[in-house]
Design an enzyme around this catalytic site. Structure first.
Site, short mmCIF file in Angstrom:
data_model
loop_
_atom_site.label_atom_id
_atom_site.label_comp_id
_atom_site.label_asym_id
_atom_site.label_seq_id
_atom_site.Cartn_x
_atom_site.Cartn_y
_atom_site.Cartn_z
N GLY A 198 0.81 -1.22 0.00
CA GLY A 198 0.00 0.00 0.00
C GLY A 198 0.83 1.25 0.00
N CYS A 199 1.03 1.81 1.18
CA CYS A 199 1.67 3.12 1.28
C CYS A 199 3.17 3.09 0.97
CB CYS A 199 1.40 3.71 2.66
SG CYS A 199 -0.36 4.08 2.91
N VAL A 200 3.84 1.97 1.24
CA VAL A 200 5.25 1.88 0.87
C VAL A 200 5.39 1.89 -0.65
CG1 VAL A 200 7.34 0.47 0.94
CG2 VAL A 200 5.92 0.72 3.00
#
Length: 217
Positions: free
Chosen positions: A149-151
């Site tokens: 996701g955010c990585v």
């Protein structure tokens, strides 16, 4: 075409960029939610946090800038737009909730940058790219949650903003090994160099030694 995945990709995607000269370390969304067994975002990623904290300590020792990101929403999630609408567990990041706080052991230091965000990437809708550019940073080292996701979103944007991008596999985590490994594989193929904790610690130590040697007597 070969049926072996590694050999298939190696024919087109086998390049390694290496490190920069002025890195910054980014810890993406190490929030309490991912460590609380009663939370629907619980991911059992203690090892990733432990790795990130070791890297953070080394970065601070070497004078490498450290950035912590947090996801934060107002009550009702109006500032989260379609992302908040789609991903229901984001309600855990409404301001004031325990699950929205930084994970145990991760307290921002006064000289560390804290970036508050509402969307997956640490760069989208924030001043992070401008801040790093102004500081002369050429290499973004990514750790954090979640890998898929955010990585990943931060990785693509870091590369797109012109930073050499490094992802530390040991210091990233996800709720299941399959998306974790798949996204590390894909980021390494196209957007970043994926390295181990040992590799990044050796690089940071080298940076620290170089800066110490260059310091005035």
């Amino acid at each position: 075409m070969t049926d072996d995945l590694a050999e298939n990709y190696k024919r087109a995607y086998s390049n390694r960029v290496g490190f920069g000269r002025n890195p910054a370390l980014v810890l993406v969304d190490f929030a309490h939610a991912y460590f609380d067994p009663d939370c629907d975002l619980y991911a059992g990623v203690d090892d990733a946090l432990a790795s990130a904290l070791r890297i953070r300590a080394a970065a601070r020792e070497a004078g490498v800038p450290v950035v912590l990101t947090e996801v934060t929403y107002q009550e009702g999630g109006l500032n989260g737009g379609r992302f908040f609408e789609k991903a229901k567990p984001l309600a855990n990041f409404v301001r004031g909730r325990k699950t929205a706080e930084f994970a145990a052991g991760l307290v921002p230091e006064p000289d560390e940058i804290v970036v508050s965000k509402q969307y997956p990437s640490a760069f989208f809708g924030t001043s992070l790219a401008s801040t790093l550019t102004a500081a002369g940073v050429d290499n973004v080292i990514l750790t954090g949650l979640t890998t898929s996701g955010c990585v990943r979103a931060s990785c693509v944007d870091a590369m797109s903003h012109g930073f050499i991008t490094t992802v530390v596999a040991d210091a990233c985590g996800d709720r299941h090994p399959a998306p974790h490994e798949a996204n590390l594989f894909d980021m390494n193929a196209k957007y970043a160099d994926v390295v181990s904790e040992a590799e990044i610690l050796a690089f940071i130590a080298e940076i620290g030694a170089t800066r110490t040697a260059g310091a005035p007597a």
